[in-house]
Design a protein around this motif. Sequence first.
Motif, mmCIF file in Angstrom:
data_model
loop_
_atom_site.group_PDB
_atom_site.id
_atom_site.type_symbol
_atom_site.label_atom_id
_atom_site.label_comp_id
_atom_site.label_asym_id
_atom_site.label_seq_id
_atom_site.Cartn_x
_atom_site.Cartn_y
_atom_site.Cartn_z
ATOM 1 N N THR A 188 -13.302 -2.585 -1.995
ATOM 2 C CA THR A 188 -14.249 -1.474 -2.098
ATOM 3 C C THR A 188 -13.521 -0.191 -1.705
ATOM 4 O O THR A 188 -13.586 0.246 -0.557
ATOM 5 N N PRO A 189 -12.780 0.415 -2.645
ATOM 6 C CA PRO A 189 -12.016 1.611 -2.281
ATOM 7 C C PRO A 189 -12.916 2.806 -1.986
ATOM 8 O O PRO A 189 -13.997 2.941 -2.565
ATOM 9 N N VAL A 220 -7.826 14.886 -4.667
ATOM 10 C CA VAL A 220 -7.687 15.006 -6.118
ATOM 11 C C VAL A 220 -8.536 16.175 -6.607
ATOM 12 O O VAL A 220 -9.756 16.175 -6.427
ATOM 13 N N LYS A 221 -7.887 17.178 -7.239
ATOM 14 C CA LYS A 221 -8.610 18.328 -7.769
ATOM 15 C C LYS A 221 -8.825 18.131 -9.265
ATOM 16 O O LYS A 221 -7.870 17.946 -10.011
ATOM 17 N N LEU A 237 -12.868 9.186 -13.310
ATOM 18 C CA LEU A 237 -11.850 9.037 -12.270
ATOM 19 C C LEU A 237 -12.193 7.868 -11.355
ATOM 20 O O LEU A 237 -11.344 7.014 -11.072
ATOM 21 N N SER A 238 -13.425 7.811 -10.910
ATOM 22 C CA SER A 238 -13.859 6.737 -10.005
ATOM 23 C C SER A 238 -13.715 5.367 -10.662
ATOM 24 O O SER A 238 -13.196 4.426 -10.052
ATOM 25 N N ASN A 239 -14.166 5.254 -11.898
ATOM 26 C CA ASN A 239 -14.044 3.974 -12.609
ATOM 27 C C ASN A 239 -12.585 3.560 -12.761
ATOM 28 O O ASN A 239 -12.236 2.391 -12.562
ATOM 29 N N TYR A 240 -11.736 4.507 -13.109
ATOM 30 C CA TYR A 240 -10.322 4.195 -13.310
ATOM 31 C C TYR A 240 -9.662 3.772 -11.995
ATOM 32 O O TYR A 240 -8.953 2.765 -11.941
ATOM 33 N N VAL A 241 -9.895 4.524 -10.931
ATOM 34 C CA VAL A 241 -9.282 4.190 -9.645
ATOM 35 C C VAL A 241 -9.758 2.820 -9.168
ATOM 36 O O VAL A 241 -8.956 2.018 -8.682
#
Length: 136
Positions: free
Chosen positions: A110-111, A88-89, A98-102
């Motif tokens: 635990t992705p 992801v760029k 981004l991390s929170n959303y994913v």
Amino acid sequence: EVLTLLVLMYPLLRGLALHLHSALTGSYIPGTHSIAFISCLNEQIARDIARAIMDKKLAAYVNILPKSSALYFWKGELEESTEILLLVKTRTSKIGELSNYVRSIHPFETPEIISLPIDQGNPLYLKWIEENVPRD
């Protein structure tokens, strides 16, 4: 005391100087953009997550890499699986969002979501990322 104040303010002053230099010269500030790596269980999950990231404008570009083998420890046991990897760029300032959303949409408990700052690259491509990912 003045020396202590200067040492404490150095990161802020350096950042301001880099932004001013970049604005005047059009040069890239290393670390302004990042590549996030996100592992997914299968291609459908990878496509769904990639599309969701793009719909939220959290990235300018997402690569979906084909299956790869993975070895890892999970709950004390050695596991082996196949995974799909997303590259992801985006803007570095968007990595937290981004991390929170994913994490909120990813099926893994635990992705894997890790990122690396982009030090250098094609200036036109880096500018394109900036134009396609809104500022905070």
